[in-house]
Motif scaffolding. Structure first.
Motif, PDB file in Angstrom:
ATOM      1  N   UNK A   1      30.609  33.203 -30.856  1.00  0.00           N
ATOM      2  CA  UNK A   1      29.739  32.222 -30.201  1.00  0.00           C
ATOM      3  C   UNK A   1      29.922  30.857 -30.848  1.00  0.00           C
ATOM      4  N   UNK A   2      30.007  30.821 -32.169  1.00  0.00           N
ATOM      5  CA  UNK A   2      30.197  29.554 -32.881  1.00  0.00           C
ATOM      6  C   UNK A   2      31.498  28.879 -32.438  1.00  0.00           C
ATOM      7  N   UNK A   3      32.558  29.666 -32.281  1.00  0.00           N
ATOM      8  CA  UNK A   3      33.839  29.099 -31.849  1.00  0.00           C
ATOM      9  C   UNK A   3      33.754  28.475 -30.459  1.00  0.00           C
ATOM     10  N   UNK A   4      32.877  28.979 -29.621  1.00  0.00           N
ATOM     11  CA  UNK A   4      32.728  28.454 -28.256  1.00  0.00           C
ATOM     12  C   UNK A   4      31.829  27.222 -28.195  1.00  0.00           C
ATOM     13  N   UNK A   5      31.011  27.011 -29.221  1.00  0.00           N
ATOM     14  CA  UNK A   5      30.051  25.904 -29.184  1.00  0.00           C
ATOM     15  C   UNK A   5      30.689  24.598 -29.643  1.00  0.00           C
ATOM     16  N   UNK A   6      30.115  23.519 -29.150  1.00  0.00           N
ATOM     17  CA  UNK A   6      30.605  22.215 -29.575  1.00  0.00           C
ATOM     18  C   UNK A   6      29.503  21.375 -30.232  1.00  0.00           C
ATOM     19  N   UNK A   7      28.298  21.911 -30.293  1.00  0.00           N
ATOM     20  CA  UNK A   7      27.168  21.194 -30.875  1.00  0.00           C
ATOM     21  C   UNK A   7      26.922  21.693 -32.300  1.00  0.00           C
ATOM     22  N   UNK A   8      27.160  20.827 -33.271  1.00  0.00           N
ATOM     23  CA  UNK A   8      27.053  21.228 -34.676  1.00  0.00           C
ATOM     24  C   UNK A   8      25.646  21.674 -35.050  1.00  0.00           C
ATOM     25  N   UNK A   9      24.613  21.066 -34.486  1.00  0.00           N
ATOM     26  CA  UNK A   9      23.249  21.473 -34.832  1.00  0.00           C
ATOM     27  C   UNK A   9      22.973  22.911 -34.392  1.00  0.00           C
ATOM     28  N   UNK A  10      23.493  23.306 -33.240  1.00  0.00           N
ATOM     29  CA  UNK A  10      23.326  24.683 -32.772  1.00  0.00           C
ATOM     30  C   UNK A  10      24.152  25.651 -33.630  1.00  0.00           C
ATOM     31  N   UNK A  11      25.325  25.205 -34.034  1.00  0.00           N
ATOM     32  CA  UNK A  11      26.169  26.031 -34.900  1.00  0.00           C
ATOM     33  C   UNK A  11      25.461  26.288 -36.238  1.00  0.00           C
ATOM     34  N   UNK A  12      24.830  25.261 -36.785  1.00  0.00           N
ATOM     35  CA  UNK A  12      24.113  25.415 -38.050  1.00  0.00           C
ATOM     36  C   UNK A  12      22.931  26.364 -37.926  1.00  0.00           C
ATOM     37  N   UNK A  13      22.245  26.340 -36.781  1.00  0.00           N
ATOM     38  CA  UNK A  13      21.134  27.270 -36.551  1.00  0.00           C
ATOM     39  C   UNK A  13      21.650  28.707 -36.524  1.00  0.00           C
ATOM     40  N   UNK A  14      22.755  28.927 -35.808  1.00  0.00           N
ATOM     41  CA  UNK A  14      23.341  30.274 -35.757  1.00  0.00           C
ATOM     42  C   UNK A  14      23.798  30.718 -37.143  1.00  0.00           C
ATOM     43  N   UNK A  15      24.438  29.832 -37.859  1.00  0.00           N
ATOM     44  CA  UNK A  15      24.909  30.163 -39.205  1.00  0.00           C
ATOM     45  C   UNK A  15      23.739  30.482 -40.133  1.00  0.00           C
ATOM     46  N   UNK A  16      22.656  29.755 -39.997  1.00  0.00           N
ATOM     47  CA  UNK A  16      21.464  30.023 -40.812  1.00  0.00           C
ATOM     48  C   UNK A  16      20.861  31.379 -40.486  1.00  0.00           C
ATOM     49  N   UNK A  17      20.952  31.784 -39.234  1.00  0.00           N
ATOM     50  CA  UNK A  17      20.422  33.102 -38.867  1.00  0.00           C
ATOM     51  C   UNK A  17      21.199  34.207 -39.578  1.00  0.00           C
ATOM     52  N   UNK A  18      22.474  33.979 -39.807  1.00  0.00           N
ATOM     53  CA  UNK A  18      23.265  34.959 -40.551  1.00  0.00           C
ATOM     54  C   UNK A  18      22.826  35.039 -42.003  1.00  0.00           C
ATOM     55  N   UNK A  19      22.368  33.925 -42.546  1.00  0.00           N
ATOM     56  CA  UNK A  19      21.891  33.913 -43.927  1.00  0.00           C
ATOM     57  C   UNK A  19      20.605  34.715 -44.075  1.00  0.00           C
ATOM     58  N   UNK A  20      19.901  34.932 -42.990  1.00  0.00           N
ATOM     59  CA  UNK A  20      18.689  35.756 -43.010  1.00  0.00           C
ATOM     60  C   UNK A  20      19.049  37.223 -42.830  1.00  0.00           C
ATOM     61  N   UNK A  21      19.987  37.504 -41.949  1.00  0.00           N
ATOM     62  CA  UNK A  21      20.361  38.883 -41.633  1.00  0.00           C
ATOM     63  C   UNK A  21      21.007  39.574 -42.833  1.00  0.00           C
ATOM     64  N   UNK A  22      21.873  38.877 -43.561  1.00  0.00           N
ATOM     65  CA  UNK A  22      22.577  39.475 -44.695  1.00  0.00           C
ATOM     66  C   UNK A  22      21.651  40.076 -45.745  1.00  0.00           C
ATOM     67  N   UNK A  23      20.709  39.298 -46.280  1.00  0.00           N
ATOM     68  CA  UNK A  23      19.783  39.858 -47.274  1.00  0.00           C
ATOM     69  C   UNK A  23      18.888  40.965 -46.703  1.00  0.00           C
ATOM     70  N   UNK A  24      18.544  40.856 -45.430  1.00  0.00           N
ATOM     71  CA  UNK A  24      17.731  41.895 -44.812  1.00  0.00           C
ATOM     72  C   UNK A  24      18.485  43.226 -44.781  1.00  0.00           C
ATOM     73  N   UNK A  25      19.754  43.185 -44.402  1.00  0.00           N
ATOM     74  CA  UNK A  25      20.583  44.391 -44.391  1.00  0.00           C
ATOM     75  C   UNK A  25      20.739  44.921 -45.816  1.00  0.00           C
TER      76      UNK A  25
END
Length: 87
Positions: free
Chosen positions: A25-49
């Protein structure tokens, strides 16, 4: 196969699949603010797992652990979470 091992493996597969989907999804996006939101969501998922898989593992071998070893596990997880939180 042990249910706990299977559960840990499936959580890791789920986590990896989520990471790959978000990367596509990040590769398809062109808006950096949306990319940062998606990337931040991964920072939450990792510690949860990490917490879920560690909890399953520790629960499975809890009767074999001494209190001092359990304390070291808790301290270690706390250090990891503190390190992730402060970045």
């Amino acid at each position: 196969m042990d249910k706990a091992i299977f559960g840990i493996a499936m959580l890791r597969v789920l986590s990896g699949t989520f990471e790959l989907i978000v990367a596509m999804i990040i590769l398809k996006m062109s808006d950096m603010s949306k990319v940062l939101v998606l990337n931040s969501s991964l920072a939450i998922v990792g510690p949860l797992i990490l917490l879920l898989t560690t909890t399953i593992g520790v629960y499975t071998i809890a009767e074999e652990l001494t209190y001092s070893k359990m304390l070291w596990i808790i301290i270690g997880i706390g250090c990891i979470l503190y390190g992730v939180k402060s970045t």
